[in-house]
Design a protein around this motif. Structure first.
Motif, PDB file in Angstrom:
ATOM      1  N   VAL A 155      12.772   1.335  -1.797  1.00 40.35           N
ATOM      2  CA  VAL A 155      12.129   0.230  -2.513  1.00 40.35           C
ATOM      3  C   VAL A 155      12.102  -1.018  -1.651  1.00 40.35           C
ATOM      4  N   TRP A 156      13.211  -1.331  -0.977  1.00 41.73           N
ATOM      5  CA  TRP A 156      13.261  -2.527  -0.145  1.00 41.73           C
ATOM      6  C   TRP A 156      12.324  -2.403   1.056  1.00 41.73           C
ATOM      7  N   MET A 157      12.276  -1.215   1.660  1.00 44.01           N
ATOM      8  CA  MET A 157      11.393  -1.032   2.812  1.00 44.01           C
ATOM      9  C   MET A 157       9.927  -1.161   2.406  1.00 44.01           C
ATOM     10  N   ARG A 158       9.561  -0.650   1.246  1.00 50.18           N
ATOM     11  CA  ARG A 158       8.167  -0.733   0.801  1.00 50.18           C
ATOM     12  C   ARG A 158       7.764  -2.165   0.472  1.00 50.18           C
ATOM     13  N   ARG A 159       8.707  -2.992   0.083  1.00 49.88           N
ATOM     14  CA  ARG A 159       8.382  -4.400  -0.141  1.00 49.88           C
ATOM     15  C   ARG A 159       7.985  -5.094   1.152  1.00 49.88           C
ATOM     16  N   LEU A 160       8.512  -4.595   2.279  1.00 49.42           N
ATOM     17  CA  LEU A 160       8.241  -5.218   3.563  1.00 49.42           C
ATOM     18  C   LEU A 160       7.160  -4.501   4.359  1.00 49.42           C
ATOM     19  N   ARG A 161       6.963  -3.193   4.115  1.00 45.82           N
ATOM     20  CA  ARG A 161       6.060  -2.413   4.946  1.00 45.82           C
ATOM     21  C   ARG A 161       4.924  -1.731   4.173  1.00 45.82           C
ATOM     22  N   GLY A 162       4.877  -1.870   2.853  1.00 44.53           N
ATOM     23  CA  GLY A 162       3.765  -1.277   2.118  1.00 44.53           C
ATOM     24  C   GLY A 162       4.170  -0.057   1.310  1.00 44.53           C
ATOM     25  N   PRO A 163       3.307   0.384   0.379  1.00 42.97           N
ATOM     26  CA  PRO A 163       3.672   1.428  -0.580  1.00 42.97           C
ATOM     27  C   PRO A 163       3.680   2.841  -0.026  1.00 42.97           C
ATOM     28  N   SER A 164       3.067   3.086   1.142  1.00 47.04           N
ATOM     29  CA  SER A 164       2.967   4.454   1.639  1.00 47.04           C
ATOM     30  C   SER A 164       4.066   4.818   2.633  1.00 47.04           C
ATOM     31  N   VAL A 165       5.133   4.013   2.698  1.00 45.29           N
ATOM     32  CA  VAL A 165       6.234   4.270   3.628  1.00 45.29           C
ATOM     33  C   VAL A 165       7.193   5.293   3.020  1.00 45.29           C
ATOM     34  N   HIS A 166       7.656   6.217   3.851  1.00 43.17           N
ATOM     35  CA  HIS A 166       8.613   7.235   3.417  1.00 43.17           C
ATOM     36  C   HIS A 166       9.718   7.374   4.464  1.00 43.17           C
ATOM     37  N   PRO A 167      10.939   7.697   4.035  1.00 45.41           N
ATOM     38  CA  PRO A 167      12.020   7.897   5.008  1.00 45.41           C
ATOM     39  C   PRO A 167      12.054   9.330   5.526  1.00 45.41           C
ATOM     40  N   VAL A 168      12.383   9.475   6.799  1.00 45.85           N
ATOM     41  CA  VAL A 168      12.691  10.772   7.384  1.00 45.85           C
ATOM     42  C   VAL A 168      14.203  10.892   7.410  1.00 45.85           C
ATOM     43  N   ILE A 169      14.736  11.956   6.800  1.00 41.50           N
ATOM     44  CA  ILE A 169      16.189  12.060   6.609  1.00 41.50           C
ATOM     45  C   ILE A 169      16.709  13.373   7.196  1.00 41.50           C
ATOM     46  N   THR A 170      18.010  13.402   7.396  1.00 45.33           N
ATOM     47  CA  THR A 170      18.727  14.640   7.666  1.00 45.33           C
ATOM     48  C   THR A 170      19.741  14.855   6.545  1.00 45.33           C
ATOM     49  N   LEU A 171      20.086  16.090   6.304  1.00 45.77           N
ATOM     50  CA  LEU A 171      21.018  16.444   5.235  1.00 45.77           C
ATOM     51  C   LEU A 171      22.439  16.251   5.726  1.00 45.77           C
ATOM     52  N   ALA A 172      23.163  15.332   5.108  1.00 42.19           N
ATOM     53  CA  ALA A 172      24.518  15.005   5.546  1.00 42.19           C
ATOM     54  C   ALA A 172      25.447  14.978   4.332  1.00 42.19           C
ATOM     55  N   ASP A 173      26.652  14.472   4.526  1.00 41.35           N
ATOM     56  CA  ASP A 173      27.619  14.344   3.437  1.00 41.35           C
ATOM     57  C   ASP A 173      28.441  13.085   3.645  1.00 41.35           C
ATOM     58  N   LYS A 174      29.077  12.629   2.575  1.00 48.03           N
ATOM     59  CA  LYS A 174      29.882  11.404   2.606  1.00 48.03           C
ATOM     60  C   LYS A 174      31.045  11.561   1.630  1.00 48.03           C
TER      61      LYS A 174
END
Length: 297
Positions: A155-174
């Motif tokens: 949500v924060w990234m789309r406020r700065l870069r537009g509505p069509s932005v998506h994250p590229v992720i890797t599957l991790a754990d925490k």
């Protein structure tokens, strides 16, 4: 006269207009929620498919969409599904389960009995290299936290870069604290941001071609799906355009380090006091009267 209606192929074709449903199909609503390969996070902290195949930790996936549903389960299968609309709150799950006879309740992973109605968060992932789809459904606290953290950053990234932005992720754990001491929970590590939908404004960067080909075989590399790479926002952008004064460069670092050069001189009463003028060493001269020659003698 022909009754055929010509379609505008620029806006829709038989691929975009594909429909595989059957009229009168009585399958429960939401039966097609799982798209592609179902993946899950095990108690041992591993990411696996429904068949138990472990997924590589360096697998990069695009977070394409998310869903929130309420499902009623019976014998390990969802028999009723409520898909929530955007901005719609979850209903009172406890109240819904209280209306269900206790004989329909089942034992949960923690050993306690729970009702058939469950809240589910569902994340849809896409492999940009193969176009394979993955679905991660979760009803656990750790899974909900993982999806919510990813959503908040999006949500924060789309406020700065537009509505069509998506994250590229890797599957991790925490690690997550629990009343039993703690355990690993799912985590989606963001490696970069991309823009989907063909919008301009950013440089297009193609993913590197695969290198796992047999030795000695010379083939032309097939270009992979190009994705528009989106730059991370600067600190000034995150602060709404405000300047950060304590980050401004110091004009002369050496002078700033020297207290004598930067600080004004302290007042000194003794130095500022005017000294009295010294008396002259010469004695005052007396004038002699001229001698009268008539009186001399």
């Amino acid at each position: 006269m022909s009754n055929i209606v010509k379609k505008d192929l620029a806006s829709i074709d038989n691929f975009a207009g594909w429909e595989d449903g059957v009229e009168g199909d009585d399958r429960p609503e939401g039966a097609g929620i799982i798209q592609g390969t179902l993946i899950k996070f095990t108690n041992e902290g591993k990411w696996v498919t429904r068949d138990g195949e472990e997924l590589p930790t360096n697998l990069e996936l695009v977070a394409a969409n998310v869903n929130r549903v309420v499902q009623k389960w019976s014998e390990g299968q969802p028999v009723e599904t409520i898909i929530l609309e955007p901005h719609q709150k979850f209903p009172d799950i406890e109240e819904m389960n209280e209306k269900v006879p206790k004989k329909e309740w089942v034992e949960g992973p923690d050993g306690n009995m729970r009702g058939p109605w469950q809240a589910q968060h569902i994340l849809y992932l896409l492999d940009p290299k193969t176009m394979d789809k993955y679905t991660f459904p979760t009803g656990t606290t750790g899974g909900r936290i993982a999806i919510q953290e990813l959503r908040d950053k999006l949500v924060w990234m789309r406020r700065l870069r537009g509505p069509s932005v998506h994250p590229v992720i890797t599957l991790a754990d925490k690690f997550m604290n629990t009343k039993w001491g703690g355990r690993q929970r799912p985590h989606f590590k963001i490696v970069r941001w991309v823009r989907l939908g063909g919008e301009g404004g950013e440089s297009v960067e193609a993913l590197p071609p695969p290198t796992d080909k047999p030795a000695g075989q010379t083939t032309t590399a097939q270009p992979e799906l190009p994705l528009a790479t989106v730059k991370e926002p600067t600190l000034k952008e995150e602060m709404g355009g405000d300047e950060i004064p304590w980050n401004d460069p110091i004009p002369d670092l050496e002078k700033a380090k020297s207290p004598k050069a930067s600080a004004p001189p302290l007042p000194n009463p003794r130095r500022d006091l005017k000294k009295p003028a010294k008396p002259s060493a010469r004695k005052p001269t007396t004038k002699r009267r001229p001698v009268n020659p008539l009186q001399a003698g």
